[in-house]
Design an enzyme around this catalytic site. Structure first.
Site, PDB file in Angstrom:
ATOM      1  N   ASP A 179      -1.832  17.771  36.292  1.00 32.59           N
ATOM      2  CA  ASP A 179      -0.814  18.783  36.026  1.00 32.59           C
ATOM      3  C   ASP A 179      -1.346  20.182  36.316  1.00 32.59           C
ATOM      4  OD1 ASP A 179      -2.561  18.509  33.797  1.00 32.59           O
ATOM      5  OD2 ASP A 179      -1.117  19.529  32.498  1.00 32.59           O
ATOM      6  N   GLU A 197      -3.080  18.012  30.658  1.00 34.48           N
ATOM      7  CA  GLU A 197      -4.204  18.805  30.168  1.00 34.48           C
ATOM      8  C   GLU A 197      -3.798  20.243  29.875  1.00 34.48           C
ATOM      9  OE1 GLU A 197      -7.726  21.413  30.243  1.00 34.48           O
ATOM     10  OE2 GLU A 197      -6.007  21.433  31.614  1.00 34.48           O
TER      11      GLU A 197
END
Length: 441
Positions: A74, A138
């Site tokens: 991400d 994350e």
């Protein structure tokens, strides 16, 4: 054909995984196709089909314990940023790959994939089994990513002793020296909300001196203008000592002074501002106001204002309770503090950094492939997924080498516009990872 990190990174950037919402599943599907084509089996885990994580285990020669390579798929958003080139086109311009995630951390993932695929292409095996974890979420707390895997599938990491992951924004640019950060410790998040309450009123009338909007000014001034108390840690002291040893005068003396001076209310003098703030941030807990919420009506004096605070607690045995006391002393007792998130603490038995044979292997690879560079043990002011994998007893290091020109500023492009990475840096990082996989112990 050999795999190259550059086209891999371009493909990864073009898969939009801004979190929220994430949609990391499309990135995982891309990685799965790559690995499957190379004969590497994968497993997919996730809370749902859009927020998935990939695990691949590549058999090694049995000469070293299993090694974890973890990378998050991400990225943060680009809203309100002014980019020179489109952030999700993955363009190659003047020897640099541009786009969101170029450094944080799709560039790192591309280097990992290139290293693993090239070993496969050459018929070579790593020293020990390699577990590749491509994880979600994350950038927003890791609940759907590393947190999910560690909580629900710890067996995937059985026998793993060491891990390699991102640097968490670590990096120092001083004195024309090229430093290669090796993150050995990181701070943990302590996100808070400060709530101010008081009488509201009509926006047409003068506000009383004790109005919430007036008190907000005092709170923001206190939070932005004063440092929290300093706390010594062994990891930070080792970092400063190594940094001082590598620098020319007068910078060496200025860094050495940081090891002993208890500077509280002023930016350390004698150093460039960016580096001074970074180094000072790992010598104390930090707290920054980031979000202010009040009335949404222009003609209303708000009766309640909240201020969200991004706090970071030093590594080690420091507690949330102690951090809250420091913040409360700073802002006074005019307001209520609420804990929104407390980052995971590294287990006590591995809380202190380990500088043994594996760490020496990391520095050895760097010295071999870049004799002019200086490996630097770092404490990062940010936090990464390492904090979660450490809960399984894994020694985690932030180590994704990029041979960057001194003073280039590329490490400061995380989360901001025009994030990019030089092609040469990606190729260097791929070579370093390949060298490590073949020879680590």
């Amino acid at each position: 054909m050999p795999a190259h990190a550059v086209p891999l990174l371009q493909d990864l950037i073009r898969i939009n995984t801004v979190n929220p919402p994430g949609d990391e599943g499309q990135c995982v599907a891309y990685v799965e196709r790559l690995l499957s084509a190379a004969g590497i089996s994968t497993k997919i885990f996730g809370l749902d089909d859009r927020r998935t994580n990939l695990i691949a285990r590549i058999p090694g020669r049995g000469e070293a314990p299993p090694l974890l390579l973890h990378a998050h798929s991400d990225v943060v958003g680009v809203t309100g940023q002014n980019w020179l080139y489109p952030p999700f086109d993955g363009l190659l311009v003047d020897g640099e790959v541009w786009g969101r995630g170029a450094i944080d951390m799709k560039g790192g993932l591309a280097m990992m994939l290139a290293a693993l695929l090239n070993l496969r292409e050459r018929g070579e095996s790593p020293a020990g089994d390699v577990v590749l974890a491509v994880v979600a979420d994350e950038e927003a707390g890791s609940e759907s990513g590393a947190g999910f895997l560690v909580r629900e599938h710890p067996e995937l990491f059985d026998d793993v002793r060491y891990a390699i992951g991102e640097e968490g924004g670590a990096g120092v640019e001083l004195g024309g020296v090229r430093f290669h950060p090796i993150v050995v410790a990181e701070k943990r998040a302590a996100w808070l909300r400060l709530r101010l309450r008081g009488a509201g009123g009509h926006g047409s009338r003068l506000a009383p001196p004790d109005a919430t909007i007036a008190r907000l000014g005092g709170v923001l001034t206190a939070l932005s203008g004063v440092r929290l108390p300093r706390h010594p840690t062994a990891a930070a002291d080792r970092m400063l000592a190594a940094l001082s040893d590598a620098l020319p005068e007068p910078l060496a003396a200025e860094v050495a002074r940081l090891r002993h001076d208890n500077v509280r209310d002023a930016v350390p003098s004698g150093l460039p501002l960016e580096e001074a703030l970074l180094l000072d941030s790992v010598l104390r807990h930090t707290v920054n106001p980031t979000v202010v919420r009040a009335s949404d009506k222009i003609n209303v004096l708000p009766s309640e204002i909240t201020v969200d605070l991004d706090g970071r607690i030093l590594p080690g045995e420091f507690t949330m309770a102690g951090f809250l006391r420091e913040v409360q002393d700073l802002v006074g007792h005019d307001g209520e503090l609420e804990v929104l998130l407390e980052g995971e603490k590294v287990p006590a038995d591995i809380a202190e950094p380990e500088f043994g044979p594996f760490y020496e292997c990391l520095t050895g690879v760097l010295r071999k492939l870049d004799p002019m560079g200086v490996p630097l043990p770092m404490v990062t002011p940010a936090s990464t997924d390492a904090r979660l994998f450490a809960r399984l007893g894994i020694r985690c290091y932030g180590w994704l080498p990029l041979r960057l020109p001194p003073g280039s500023g590329h490490r400061r492009l995380l989360h901001v516009a025009n994030e990019r990475v030089p092609v040469d840096a990606l190729e260097f990082g791929t070579d370093c990872l390949t060298e490590l996989l073949l020879g680590y112990r």
